[in-house]
Write a protein that holds these residues in place. Structure first.
Motif, PDB file in Angstrom:
ATOM      1  N   UNK A 133       0.808  -1.211   0.000  1.00  0.00           N
ATOM      2  CA  UNK A 133       0.000   0.000   0.000  1.00  0.00           C
ATOM      3  C   UNK A 133       0.844   1.265   0.000  1.00  0.00           C
ATOM      4  N   UNK A 134       1.980   1.212   0.687  1.00  0.00           N
ATOM      5  CA  UNK A 134       2.812   2.417   0.819  1.00  0.00           C
ATOM      6  C   UNK A 134       4.183   2.221   0.166  1.00  0.00           C
ATOM      7  N   UNK A 135       4.838   3.343  -0.185  1.00  0.00           N
ATOM      8  CA  UNK A 135       6.178   3.235  -0.775  1.00  0.00           C
ATOM      9  C   UNK A 135       7.140   2.530   0.187  1.00  0.00           C
ATOM     10  N   UNK A 136       8.106   1.807  -0.379  1.00  0.00           N
ATOM     11  CA  UNK A 136       9.096   1.122   0.446  1.00  0.00           C
ATOM     12  C   UNK A 136       8.589  -0.165   1.044  1.00  0.00           C
ATOM     13  N   UNK A 137       7.403  -0.638   0.631  1.00  0.00           N
ATOM     14  CA  UNK A 137       6.880  -1.897   1.143  1.00  0.00           C
ATOM     15  C   UNK A 137       6.147  -1.772   2.456  1.00  0.00           C
ATOM     16  N   UNK A 138       5.569  -0.633   2.751  1.00  0.00           N
ATOM     17  CA  UNK A 138       4.842  -0.444   4.008  1.00  0.00           C
ATOM     18  C   UNK A 138       3.335  -0.572   3.839  1.00  0.00           C
ATOM     19  N   UNK A 139       2.637  -0.623   4.964  1.00  0.00           N
ATOM     20  CA  UNK A 139       1.174  -0.686   4.965  1.00  0.00           C
ATOM     21  C   UNK A 139       0.670  -2.079   4.655  1.00  0.00           C
ATOM     22  N   UNK A 140      -0.567  -2.125   4.186  1.00  0.00           N
ATOM     23  CA  UNK A 140      -1.177  -3.409   3.849  1.00  0.00           C
ATOM     24  C   UNK A 140      -0.467  -4.024   2.636  1.00  0.00           C
ATOM     25  N   UNK A 141      -0.486  -5.342   2.564  1.00  0.00           N
ATOM     26  CA  UNK A 141       0.120  -6.016   1.408  1.00  0.00           C
ATOM     27  C   UNK A 141      -0.706  -7.251   1.060  1.00  0.00           C
ATOM     28  N   UNK A 142      -0.587  -7.695  -0.166  1.00  0.00           N
ATOM     29  CA  UNK A 142      -1.275  -8.883  -0.627  1.00  0.00           C
ATOM     30  C   UNK A 142      -0.459  -9.565  -1.719  1.00  0.00           C
ATOM     31  N   UNK A 143      -0.814 -10.813  -2.061  1.00  0.00           N
ATOM     32  CA  UNK A 143      -0.099 -11.600  -3.065  1.00  0.00           C
ATOM     33  C   UNK A 143      -0.887 -11.646  -4.368  1.00  0.00           C
ATOM     34  N   UNK A 144      -0.184 -11.609  -5.466  1.00  0.00           N
ATOM     35  CA  UNK A 144      -0.790 -11.753  -6.790  1.00  0.00           C
ATOM     36  C   UNK A 144      -0.128 -12.952  -7.469  1.00  0.00           C
ATOM     37  N   UNK A 145      -0.911 -13.975  -7.847  1.00  0.00           N
ATOM     38  CA  UNK A 145      -0.407 -15.241  -8.350  1.00  0.00           C
ATOM     39  C   UNK A 145      -0.387 -15.277  -9.882  1.00  0.00           C
ATOM     40  N   UNK A 146       0.406 -16.164 -10.449  1.00  0.00           N
ATOM     41  CA  UNK A 146       0.478 -16.238 -11.915  1.00  0.00           C
ATOM     42  C   UNK A 146      -0.886 -16.558 -12.539  1.00  0.00           C
ATOM     43  N   UNK A 147      -1.193 -15.866 -13.635  1.00  0.00           N
ATOM     44  CA  UNK A 147      -2.460 -16.062 -14.328  1.00  0.00           C
ATOM     45  C   UNK A 147      -3.615 -15.306 -13.709  1.00  0.00           C
ATOM     46  N   UNK A 148      -3.371 -14.612 -12.637  1.00  0.00           N
ATOM     47  CA  UNK A 148      -4.450 -13.889 -11.949  1.00  0.00           C
ATOM     48  C   UNK A 148      -4.860 -12.649 -12.740  1.00  0.00           C
ATOM     49  N   UNK A 149      -6.215 -12.442 -12.866  1.00  0.00           N
ATOM     50  CA  UNK A 149      -6.767 -11.243 -13.510  1.00  0.00           C
ATOM     51  C   UNK A 149      -7.711 -10.582 -12.507  1.00  0.00           C
ATOM     52  N   UNK A 150      -7.242  -9.511 -11.901  1.00  0.00           N
ATOM     53  CA  UNK A 150      -8.033  -8.818 -10.881  1.00  0.00           C
ATOM     54  C   UNK A 150      -8.652  -7.570 -11.517  1.00  0.00           C
ATOM     55  N   UNK A 151      -9.976  -7.555 -11.661  1.00  0.00           N
ATOM     56  CA  UNK A 151     -10.648  -6.466 -12.383  1.00  0.00           C
ATOM     57  C   UNK A 151     -10.817  -5.222 -11.532  1.00  0.00           C
ATOM     58  N   UNK A 152     -11.015  -5.379 -10.206  1.00  0.00           N
ATOM     59  CA  UNK A 152     -11.189  -4.205  -9.347  1.00  0.00           C
ATOM     60  C   UNK A 152     -10.376  -4.394  -8.069  1.00  0.00           C
ATOM     61  N   UNK A 153      -9.665  -3.341  -7.643  1.00  0.00           N
ATOM     62  CA  UNK A 153      -8.812  -3.421  -6.465  1.00  0.00           C
ATOM     63  C   UNK A 153      -9.602  -3.273  -5.163  1.00  0.00           C
ATOM     64  N   UNK A 154     -10.491  -2.313  -5.113  1.00  0.00           N
ATOM     65  CA  UNK A 154     -11.061  -1.907  -3.825  1.00  0.00           C
ATOM     66  C   UNK A 154     -11.770  -3.037  -3.078  1.00  0.00           C
ATOM     67  N   UNK A 155     -12.653  -3.751  -3.694  1.00  0.00           N
ATOM     68  CA  UNK A 155     -13.373  -4.743  -2.890  1.00  0.00           C
ATOM     69  C   UNK A 155     -12.530  -5.955  -2.498  1.00  0.00           C
ATOM     70  N   UNK A 156     -11.556  -6.352  -3.328  1.00  0.00           N
ATOM     71  CA  UNK A 156     -10.828  -7.587  -3.060  1.00  0.00           C
ATOM     72  C   UNK A 156      -9.534  -7.380  -2.280  1.00  0.00           C
ATOM     73  N   UNK A 157      -8.821  -6.325  -2.551  1.00  0.00           N
ATOM     74  CA  UNK A 157      -7.516  -6.130  -1.913  1.00  0.00           C
ATOM     75  C   UNK A 157      -7.572  -5.204  -0.715  1.00  0.00           C
ATOM     76  N   UNK A 158      -8.589  -4.413  -0.651  1.00  0.00           N
ATOM     77  CA  UNK A 158      -8.670  -3.463   0.449  1.00  0.00           C
ATOM     78  C   UNK A 158      -7.637  -2.376   0.349  1.00  0.00           C
ATOM     79  N   UNK A 159      -7.054  -2.202  -0.858  1.00  0.00           N
ATOM     80  CA  UNK A 159      -6.045  -1.147  -1.013  1.00  0.00           C
ATOM     81  C   UNK A 159      -6.694   0.204  -1.282  1.00  0.00           C
ATOM     82  N   UNK A 160      -7.959   0.203  -1.521  1.00  0.00           N
ATOM     83  CA  UNK A 160      -8.710   1.448  -1.728  1.00  0.00           C
ATOM     84  C   UNK A 160      -8.078   2.319  -2.810  1.00  0.00           C
ATOM     85  N   UNK A 161      -7.710   1.627  -3.910  1.00  0.00           N
ATOM     86  CA  UNK A 161      -7.154   2.375  -5.052  1.00  0.00           C
ATOM     87  C   UNK A 161      -5.756   2.896  -4.788  1.00  0.00           C
TER      88      UNK A 161
END
Length: 509
Positions: A133-161
């Protein structure tokens, strides 16, 4: 190869467990919520705070972790089996893969560009990515796997854009085994380097101990290097060992200097004694060999195996030997010039040319122009010259003063006291016995039969030729027309005139 070792307490202490495959629930193995430190070998592992890979995910790549960020909170472990080589993810500015896009292949801080906090969706082509979420690897974080297609960030990752930093997971170091293909080795250069020379001379008739110690130590060097193929996929930081021989294990680390130099000390045994009347020379030599050998690399990574070729190269100067030669000394008072390059190993016989003759009585045949010291005997070639007092055996047909007949080569010259029959123009030292040729001049007291025109010193005995003049008191048989000094005895030829008191045997009519 891929494994994780977990410990009950920090600093790798307390109870421990080791796993090489996924563990959905650590509580079933009596190790849930107790991990405080761990070690990872190979591919990364993900520890979850809830069973069955639920809850917050924490990534542990290859290495040692004396303390974890969330001690005593992990309930599941998952091994990353995916291929992590050549990672790639595409970021889109708007949801559903719309708007501007950005392709990322390495760790990137979006705060330094135009895509910071503007990502609405993404597609993962290769590798596993950590999104922060933040520069330098800070804040919330999540994993993205090979072949993954995530259409919207806000509801699934909680990164709020808000996505400011991302990086791919690093693969574990591959396991590399190296084998030298000795049957394809190539010797590029070979030479011997002189590192020491020891000389001992024994002029006595008894064996003497060598002044140098019986053994000496010398420094040796071994320079070795490894070259990877231009198409290698191995990354910097990789290290492996190359067993060149039992005593030489060469460690290769890619990205650093893949070369090394070893220095050792080697003891060399030397001859213990010098034979009687001999000169001992010891040469200590180091053999340097430049060698290149192909190396077959077998690379195992994430359960896949591939092969590559490299090259091992070395300049070895570890072989040191002592070579020694024993050369007999000339007899006392003589000087010897043996043929160039003759040298003897201790205990062997000096094999010179057939018929060679030495000052100590051994026989050898020197080449034309060789010169012997006083007292040596040899059969000289034409033009050879002898030192004072030398005796030599002329060739067949030569004539000696004592009646021996031989024919010496033209231009030979003898020192005082030598016995020979010189050719025309030779000059004899005082007291020499010879039969000179025409025009030769004899020293006082010499015995000779001079040719025409020769002049004899006073008191010499000779049979002069025509026109020769004899010194007072000389005994001779003059030729026709010769004139004898008073008191001489000779048999003059017809028409010869004798001095007063001469005894003459006239020639037969």
């Amino acid at each position: 190869m891929n494994r994780i070792t977990v410990y009950e307490r920090a600093d790798f202490e307390g109870l421990r467990r080791e796993f090489s495959c996924d563990v959905p629930d650590l509580h079933e193995l009596d190790f849930g919520d107790c991990i405080a430190s761990l070690k990872v070998v190979g591919q990364p592992w993900i520890a979850y705070t809830g069973p069955k890979y639920e809850g917050e995910a924490h990534v542990f790549e290859e290495g040692e972790y004396a303390a974890v960020g969330r001690p005593r909170s992990f309930s599941a472990l998952r091994l990353v089996h995916h291929d992590l080589a050549e990672p790639q993810i595409t970021l889109y500015e708007q949801p559903h893969f719309q708007g501007a896009r950005k392709v990322v292949t390495e760790e990137t801080n979006l705060a330094y560009g135009y895509f910071n906090d503007r990502v609405g969706s993404h597609e993962v082509q290769r590798g596993v990515w950590l999104l922060y979420q933040h520069p330098g690897g800070g804040g919330r974080h999540c994993l993205a796997w090979p072949g993954e297609r995530l259409a919207r960030y806000e509801p699934q990752l909680g990164l709020q854009g808000r996505l400011s930093h991302l990086r791919p997971l690093r693969p574990g170091k591959p396991l590399v085994s190296a084998r030298l293909l000795w049957e394809q080795r190539r010797v590029e250069a070979e030479r011997e380097v002189l590192v020491d020379e020891i000389v001992g001379v024994n002029e006595t008739a008894r064996e003497q101990a060598l002044a140098a110690s019986s053994a000496r130590e010398y420094s040796t060097t071994l320079w070795q290097s490894f070259r990877f193929s231009n198409a290698t996929s191995l990354k910097a930081g990789l290290s492996f060992t190359l067993a060149v021989e039992a005593a030489n294990v060469f460690t290769v680390q890619k990205g650093r200097s893949e070369s090394s130099t070893r220095r050792e000390r080697v003891a060399v045994q030397l001859p213990a004694a010098i034979p009687p009347r001999a000169a001992l020379t010891v040469h200590v030599l180091r053999k340097e060999v430049t060698l290149s050998v192909p190396v077959l690399l077998t690379i195992t990574q994430n359960e896949s195996v591939r092969t590559e070729l490299g090259e091992y190269r070395s300049i070895s100067g570890t072989n040191i030997c002592a070579r020694y030669s024993v050369k007999p000394l000339p007899a006392p008072g003589t000087q010897q010039a043996p043929a160039a390059g003759d040298q003897e190993a201790e205990g062997t016989t000096w094999a010179s040319a057939t018929g060679d003759r030495e000052a100590d009585g051994t026989t050898w045949a020197p080449t034309a122009g060789d010169r012997e010291a006083d007292g040596t005997t040899w059969a000289s070639a034409a033009g050879d010259r002898e030192a004072e007092g030398t005796t030599w055996a002329p060739t067949a047909g030569d004539r000696e003063a004592d009646g021996t007949t031989w024919v010496s080569a033209a231009g030979d010259r003898e020192a005082e006291g030598s016995r020979q029959a010189p050719a025309v123009g030779h000059k004899e030292a005082e007291g020499a016995q010879r039969t000179p040729a025409v025009g030769h001049k004899e020293a006082e007291g010499a015995q000779r039969t001079p040719s025409v025109g020769h002049k004899e010193a006073e008191g010499s005995q000779q049979t002069p030729g025509v026109g020769h003049k004899e010194a007072k008191g000389a005994q001779r048989t003059p030729a026709v027309g010769h004139k004898e000094a008073k008191g001489t005895q000779q048999a003059p030829a017809t028409g010869t005139e004798e001095a007063t008191g001469t005894l003459q045997a006239p020639a037969t009519e």
